[in-house]
Design an enzyme around this catalytic site. Structure first.
Site, mmCIF file in Angstrom:
data_model
loop_
_atom_site.group_PDB
_atom_site.id
_atom_site.type_symbol
_atom_site.label_atom_id
_atom_site.label_comp_id
_atom_site.label_asym_id
_atom_site.label_seq_id
_atom_site.Cartn_x
_atom_site.Cartn_y
_atom_site.Cartn_z
ATOM 1 N N ARG A 30 24.246 51.599 12.777
ATOM 2 C CA ARG A 30 25.497 51.687 13.524
ATOM 3 C C ARG A 30 25.521 52.776 14.595
ATOM 4 O O ARG A 30 26.489 52.846 15.344
ATOM 5 C CB ARG A 30 26.674 51.828 12.557
ATOM 6 C CG ARG A 30 27.026 50.510 11.869
ATOM 7 C CD ARG A 30 28.298 50.600 11.077
ATOM 8 N NE ARG A 30 28.158 51.541 9.988
ATOM 9 C CZ ARG A 30 27.611 51.263 8.807
ATOM 10 N NH1 ARG A 30 27.157 50.060 8.560
ATOM 11 N NH2 ARG A 30 27.495 52.175 7.881
ATOM 12 N N ASP A 52 35.266 46.240 -5.503
ATOM 13 C CA ASP A 52 34.505 46.648 -4.305
ATOM 14 C C ASP A 52 35.437 47.074 -3.166
ATOM 15 O O ASP A 52 35.108 46.937 -1.993
ATOM 16 C CB ASP A 52 33.555 45.519 -3.838
ATOM 17 C CG ASP A 52 32.578 45.972 -2.755
ATOM 18 O OD1 ASP A 52 32.258 47.177 -2.709
ATOM 19 O OD2 ASP A 52 32.146 45.125 -1.951
ATOM 20 N N ASN A 98 37.032 46.184 7.246
ATOM 21 C CA ASN A 98 35.712 46.662 6.838
ATOM 22 C C ASN A 98 35.274 47.787 7.792
ATOM 23 O O ASN A 98 36.121 48.497 8.335
ATOM 24 C CB ASN A 98 34.736 45.489 6.766
ATOM 25 C CG ASN A 98 33.642 45.733 5.739
ATOM 26 O OD1 ASN A 98 32.829 46.633 5.888
ATOM 27 N ND2 ASN A 98 33.643 44.944 4.670
ATOM 28 N N CYS A 142 20.740 38.212 2.373
ATOM 29 C CA CYS A 142 20.302 37.869 3.728
ATOM 30 C C CYS A 142 20.494 36.381 4.038
ATOM 31 O O CYS A 142 20.873 36.014 5.147
ATOM 32 C CB CYS A 142 18.829 38.229 3.931
ATOM 33 S SG CYS A 142 18.508 39.993 3.807
HETATM 34 CA CA CA Z 1 30.162 47.771 -1.676
#
Ligand code: CA
Length: 694
Positions: A132, A316, A403, A621
């Site tokens: 990033r 999560d 996110n 993936c």
């Molecule tokens: Ca996570």
């Protein structure tokens, strides 16, 4: 020398003096008013992603055109926020390759390759190629690699100055986040909790030498080893069972904010390892410092305060999202505020002097909790949210309402601009033997049953919203395609810029959200745009790639855009008001056509076994339900999967390691056979193109 020549020389010296090289230090990165450069991940320490530049405005933005572009062949995911220092742009691409580009000419000045694939070993399994961004401090660039190194590079030559390994290479940690720099220190965290028993931490290093300055653990270790300090002992009281055997989690893989006003670092911490709290901490407990904003003394790394957004998390719902600093006026009183919109769907405003919660409201559907009790600062959880009676459909999914795609904040409009996701998930641990659950090692396993089938294809499940943090109210909303839309930029020109999953880049009027300009970039966008000025002209820049967990795991939700693996060019595109270049025509959206193999009879038992193997080894993936969103080849369409020898050659022998395909040496012939049955079963389901009617 003639008088004329002397005058010319003096004039030249004066001009050069006016554009003297910026010394990129704490004062420069804290400067909100200087707009020419983009010196840090969130532009300045506040992480507002707000630019004071105002040549490009809501009245002329329609004139934007391509000033120049740079092809980036071989790149896949491009997620980075580029930095610009005195007309030179620095950015990281896949596998942390760093590019330096002259923004006056569009020419590459140097390229630095840390050879991540060679260094990764088994960690190729637990990471993506994505990175990033980089940090800049006093003539040096800092970049972290997926295999856990933090590297310092000379900004003028691209040569490595030092390199330190920040993680235990035997454990499945990875790094794809951007480091931050302050007071001759560079700080970095890590990720990987879904792949093994990890204990999260951040480490600060000396920018000159790479020597470790301090480290802070986000969860307590094994009490038998003794706690590092009283903070860890305090955190341990909020855990149950033998949490240290599963690591605990709490990795800091994204949000890091330095606060020059208080000389503190705020870290946004991750979810539990594993997600399922019944395994991790049987009997409950808050599990500090999971899913929290933790304030640390920047000089020592010592704990100052924390605010936990999701106590005892089991979905999560991490708090790794960006933490944005601003001076707000709440109830007529000025507040040094920290704004945070983690995965769990609430928008939090904290008083960063004390860490006290000022307000918290839902920015989208979040059915796990009714509200946040402002007296206690704790969520009031909805009945059944912990899926204790079996399965439960809950908003949001593990992708979160928000996110890592960064929000921006415009002090002029007083609004935060946030890309949101409106997708639920069924949470269940049915069939998971949580009493005898084993922590995975280099395999994906959050302790829940999920992603063995494709996700339901949902269009229009995302939006860009403008949020008033003081009133805690939505001011405007624009629907977005898909789910995995990138971060935003806002400017003093009353503008908000954002790329989209469908390959468009838009400008909106910041005050009311009216779209003012739109252009096609030829591939789904995953990176946020930036703006900068050179030789008196304002530019807009964007990396065009397609990556991150939403692309690699979300199946049809991301496959719907048709950005098939390896098909669409990756670029750096720079726009200006007088830009007149044309981008080469991009290939149209392309959808995987599953191979039909009439003579292959799917054995349901084998396919079921294969589904579990696929989840543990391939899903991160190749996509949920074996539907690729474009990060890796779609296995339903792969010839290699059909032939036993070719399949084994790639998966077990590792013939495509150089392309990023890891080696799974422990998989047996029977395992491969089971996965073939699973993939063939998935191949017989309706394709994404058929679901879309294409
Ligand atoms: Ca996570």
């Amino acid at each position: 020398m003639t008088k004329l020549k002397l005058a010319a020389l003096a004039a030249l010296l004066l001009t050069q003096g006016a554009v003297a090289a910026t010394s990129v230090d704490g004062a420069a990165i804290a400067d909100e008013k200087a707009g020419a450069n983009w010196l840090s991940y969130g532009r300045t320490y506040s992480e507002q992603r707000f630019s004071p530049l105002q040549q490009i405005t809501d009245t002329n933005v329609g004139d934007l055109g391509v000033a120049w572009y740079m092809d980036l062949p071989g790149q896949k995911s491009l997620l980075a926020t580029p930095l610009v220092v005195d007309g030179v742009m620095y950015f990281s691409g896949g596998y942390s390759v760093v590019f330096a580009v002259d923004t006056r000419t569009g020419k590459e000045l140097w390229k630095y390759d840390p050879k991540t694939i060679e260094a990764a070993g088994d960690r190729l399994r637990v990471m993506w190629d994505s990175n990033r961004g980089v940090a800049y401090w006093k003539g040096r660039i800092f970049v972290a690699t997926a295999d856990g190194r933090l590297n310092a590079i000379d900004a003028s030559t691209g040569k490595e100055v030092w390199s330190v390994q920040t993680v235990d290479p035997k454990l499945p940690y990875f790094i794809n986040g951007a480091p931050r720099v302050f007071k001759d220190k560079v700080i970095i965290g890590n990720g990987g909790t879904e792949w093994g028993p990890l204990r999260g931490y951040v480490t600060a290093y000396d920018t000159a030498t790479g020597k470790q300055a301090w480290r802070f653990y986000t969860v307590p270790g094994n009490p038998a080893d003794g706690f590092e300090d009283e903070t860890q002992a305090m955190a341990a009281k909020t855990w149950n069972g033998e949490w240290w055997k599963h690591g605990g989690g709490g990795t800091v893989w994204n949000g890091l904010t330095y606060d020059p006003d208080f000389n503190r670092i705020y870290i946004g911490t991750g979810n539990g390892s594993p997600w399922n709290q019944r395994i991790r901490s049987p009997g409950g407990g808050d599990n500090l410092f999971l899913c929290s904003v933790v304030a640390l003394d920047a000089d020592t790394g010592k704990y100052v305060w924390h605010y936990q957004t999701t106590p005892g998390e089991t979905w999560d719902y991490n708090s790794n999202m960006d933490m944005v600093l601003a001076d707000l006026k709440v109830d007529e009183k000025p507040v040094k505020a920290l704004m945070h919109a983690p995965k769990n769907g609430f928008f939090y405003v904290l008083d960063r002097a004390t860490g006290k919660l000022i307000s918290a409201e839902k920015i989208a559907r979040a059915t796990w909790a009714e509200r946040i009790d402002l007296k206690t600062g704790r969520p009031v959880e909805a009945k059944g949210a912990r899926y204790e009676d079996g399965e439960e459909l809950i908003y949001p999914s593990a992708f979160g309402v928000h996110n890592w795609h960064a929000m921006s904040f415009n002090p002029g409009t007083g609004l935060a601009y946030i890309p949101i996701i409106d997708v639920p998930a069924t949470f269940t641990d049915k069939g998971v033997n949580y009493k005898q659950w084993n922590s995975p090692s280099f395999q994906f396993d959050p302790g829940l049953d999920l992603l063995r089938d494709d996700l339901p294809l949902k269009i229009d499940a995302a939006a860009l919203i403008a949020w008033d943090p003081v009133k805690q109210q939505k001011v405007w909303e624009q629907k977005l395609p898909g789910v995995w839309n990138p971060g935003t930029l806002t400017t003093a020109g009353n503008l908000v810029f954002e790329g989209r999953t469908d390959g468009k880049l838009l400008a909106y009027r910041a005050t009311d959200g009216i779209p003012l300009w739109s252009t096609d970039v030829g591939v789904g966008v995953s990176a946020p745009p930036i703006t900068f000025e050179v030789d008196g002209k304002q530019y807009l820049a964007l990396l065009t790639g397609w990556g991150g967990a939403g692309v690699s795991m979300a199946g049809a939700i991301t496959a719907q855009h048709g950005w098939a693996y390896g098909m669409h060019p990756r670029r750096l595109i720079v726009y200006s008001l007088d830009g007149a270049q044309k981008l080469p025509k991009a290939p149209p959206p392309t959808f995987a056509e599953a191979l039909v193999q009439d003579d292959f009879k799917v054995d349901e038992m084998q396919a079921e076994t294969g589904s579990h193997l696929f989840l543990k080894n391939c899903v991160t993936c190749h996509g949920g339900g074996a539907v690729s969103g474009g990060y890796a080849p779609d296995l339903r369409a792969s010839q290699a999967v059909v032939y036993d020898e070719a399949f084994k050659e790639i998966v077990v022998t590792g013939s495509r390691v150089q392309q990023g395909m890891p080696r799974f040496h422990e998989l047996t012939d029977a395992d491969l056979k089971a996965m073939q049955h699973y993939i063939r079963r998935q191949a017989r389901k309706a394709t994404v193109a058929a679901q879309l009617g294409k």
